[in-house]
Write a protein that holds these residues in place. Structure first.
Motif, PDB file in Angstrom:
ATOM      1  N   ARG A  49       0.818  -1.227   0.000  1.00 19.28           N
ATOM      2  CA  ARG A  49       0.000   0.000   0.000  1.00 19.28           C
ATOM      3  C   ARG A  49       0.842   1.262   0.000  1.00 19.28           C
ATOM      4  NH1 ARG A  49      -2.923  -2.549   4.260  1.00 19.28           N
ATOM      5  NH2 ARG A  49      -1.877  -1.154   5.696  1.00 19.28           N
ATOM      6  N   SER A  50       2.046   1.188   0.567  1.00 21.58           N
ATOM      7  CA  SER A  50       2.841   2.403   0.756  1.00 21.58           C
ATOM      8  C   SER A  50       3.565   2.865  -0.509  1.00 21.58           C
ATOM      9  CB  SER A  50       3.865   2.184   1.865  1.00 21.58           C
ATOM     10  OG  SER A  50       4.842   1.248   1.451  1.00 21.58           O
ATOM     11  N   LYS A  51       3.662   2.010  -1.520  1.00 21.25           N
ATOM     12  CA  LYS A  51       4.400   2.357  -2.737  1.00 21.25           C
ATOM     13  C   LYS A  51       3.447   2.806  -3.841  1.00 21.25           C
ATOM     14  CE  LYS A  51       8.061  -0.887  -1.656  1.00 21.25           C
ATOM     15  NZ  LYS A  51       8.720  -2.132  -2.039  1.00 21.25           N
ATOM     16  N   SER A  52       4.021   3.493  -4.841  1.00 24.40           N
ATOM     17  CA  SER A  52       3.208   3.924  -5.974  1.00 24.40           C
ATOM     18  C   SER A  52       2.786   2.706  -6.785  1.00 24.40           C
ATOM     19  CB  SER A  52       3.991   4.905  -6.846  1.00 24.40           C
ATOM     20  OG  SER A  52       5.116   4.268  -7.406  1.00 24.40           O
ATOM     21  N   LEU A  53       1.606   2.788  -7.384  1.00 28.07           N
ATOM     22  CA  LEU A  53       0.994   1.653  -8.060  1.00 28.07           C
ATOM     23  C   LEU A  53       0.976   1.868  -9.564  1.00 28.07           C
ATOM     24  CD1 LEU A  53      -0.605  -1.022  -7.667  1.00 28.07           C
ATOM     25  CD2 LEU A  53      -2.658   0.371  -7.648  1.00 28.07           C
ATOM     26  N   ASP A  54       1.542   0.916 -10.311  1.00 29.83           N
ATOM     27  CA  ASP A  54       1.438   0.876 -11.769  1.00 29.83           C
ATOM     28  C   ASP A  54       0.506  -0.263 -12.123  1.00 29.83           C
ATOM     29  OD1 ASP A  54       3.256   2.924 -11.937  1.00 29.83           O
ATOM     30  OD2 ASP A  54       4.950   1.634 -12.466  1.00 29.83           O
ATOM     31  N   ILE A  55      -0.259  -0.097 -13.215  1.00 30.08           N
ATOM     32  CA  ILE A  55      -1.236  -1.105 -13.599  1.00 30.08           C
ATOM     33  C   ILE A  55      -0.861  -1.683 -14.950  1.00 30.08           C
ATOM     34  CG2 ILE A  55      -3.674  -1.555 -14.012  1.00 30.08           C
ATOM     35  CD1 ILE A  55      -4.303   0.846 -12.234  1.00 30.08           C
ATOM     36  N   ASP A  56      -0.757  -3.002 -15.028  1.00 35.95           N
ATOM     37  CA  ASP A  56      -0.421  -3.729 -16.251  1.00 35.95           C
ATOM     38  C   ASP A  56      -1.650  -3.797 -17.160  1.00 35.95           C
ATOM     39  OD1 ASP A  56       0.063  -6.464 -17.809  1.00 35.95           O
ATOM     40  OD2 ASP A  56       1.998  -5.703 -17.095  1.00 35.95           O
ATOM     41  N   THR A  57      -1.450  -4.165 -18.423  1.00 38.83           N
ATOM     42  CA  THR A  57      -2.553  -4.210 -19.378  1.00 38.83           C
ATOM     43  C   THR A  57      -3.589  -5.279 -19.016  1.00 38.83           C
ATOM     44  OG1 THR A  57      -1.229  -5.675 -20.761  1.00 38.83           O
ATOM     45  CG2 THR A  57      -1.190  -3.325 -21.293  1.00 38.83           C
ATOM     46  N   LEU A  58      -3.159  -6.421 -18.483  1.00 39.84           N
ATOM     47  CA  LEU A  58      -4.121  -7.457 -18.060  1.00 39.84           C
ATOM     48  C   LEU A  58      -5.021  -6.935 -16.944  1.00 39.84           C
ATOM     49  CD1 LEU A  58      -2.060 -10.765 -17.987  1.00 39.84           C
ATOM     50  CD2 LEU A  58      -4.119 -10.324 -19.308  1.00 39.84           C
ATOM     51  N   ALA A  59      -4.468  -6.219 -16.004  1.00 42.05           N
ATOM     52  CA  ALA A  59      -5.258  -5.662 -14.906  1.00 42.05           C
ATOM     53  C   ALA A  59      -6.183  -4.560 -15.420  1.00 42.05           C
ATOM     54  CB  ALA A  59      -4.346  -5.139 -13.814  1.00 42.05           C
ATOM     55  N   LYS A  60      -5.704  -3.744 -16.363  1.00 44.48           N
ATOM     56  CA  LYS A  60      -6.557  -2.703 -16.937  1.00 44.48           C
ATOM     57  C   LYS A  60      -7.751  -3.316 -17.648  1.00 44.48           C
ATOM     58  CE  LYS A  60      -3.200   0.971 -17.535  1.00 44.48           C
ATOM     59  NZ  LYS A  60      -2.431   1.791 -18.471  1.00 44.48           N
ATOM     60  N   LYS A  61      -7.525  -4.450 -18.317  1.00 42.70           N
ATOM     61  CA  LYS A  61      -8.615  -5.140 -19.006  1.00 42.70           C
ATOM     62  C   LYS A  61      -9.660  -5.619 -17.998  1.00 42.70           C
ATOM     63  CE  LYS A  61      -9.527  -8.893 -22.180  1.00 42.70           C
ATOM     64  NZ  LYS A  61      -9.576 -10.306 -21.902  1.00 42.70           N
TER      65      LYS A  61
END
Length: 128
Positions: A49-61
């Motif tokens: 939770r404490s770090k910045s979050l990047d979202i992969d294409t599978l998760a975006k889908k």
């Protein structure tokens, strides 16, 4: 006094003292806005939770399909369970973590994240 009774009194007092200390530390921690987080599951979720979050294409889908929202992911990162049998494995210069949580509709989900030193990658979200 027999040894059995002395041991029972000792363990009872130790138990009461431990309950008092935990209660006291939680009360003081809540006043200061600090979490009581010493167990492995809690520590991993807090680190993610404490770090910045990047979202992969599978998760975006998965997020675009509307059966899961970003709020469900955040709640799973707060109240979910880390599957340590599948987690803490080296993966793409980071470590992979599998979190089991629930959506707002009470559906069980599995979230796969990669923990790097300075960020977290949300790799995929699956229905269980």
């Amino acid at each position: 006094m027999k040894f059995q009774f002395r041991l029972a009194y000792y363990l009872f007092g130790l138990f009461l003292g431990a309950i008092f200390v935990i209660w006291f530390l939680k009360a003081k921690a809540n006043d200061k806005g600090v979490e009581f987080c010493y167990l492995p599951n809690c520590r991993v979720l807090k680190d993610l939770r404490s770090k910045s979050l990047d979202i992969d294409t599978l998760a975006k889908k998965s997020l675009s399909e509307k059966w899961v929202t970003m709020e469900d992911v955040k709640e799973s990162l707060r109240y979910g369970d880390v599957d340590f049998d599948k987690s803490n494995e080296p993966y793409r210069k980071g470590k992979i973590y599998v979190i089991e949580g629930k959506t707002a509709n009470n559906e069980e989900i599995t979230i796969t994240m990669v923990n790097y030193t300075n960020k977290v990658l949300l790799e995929k979200i699956e229905k269980k």
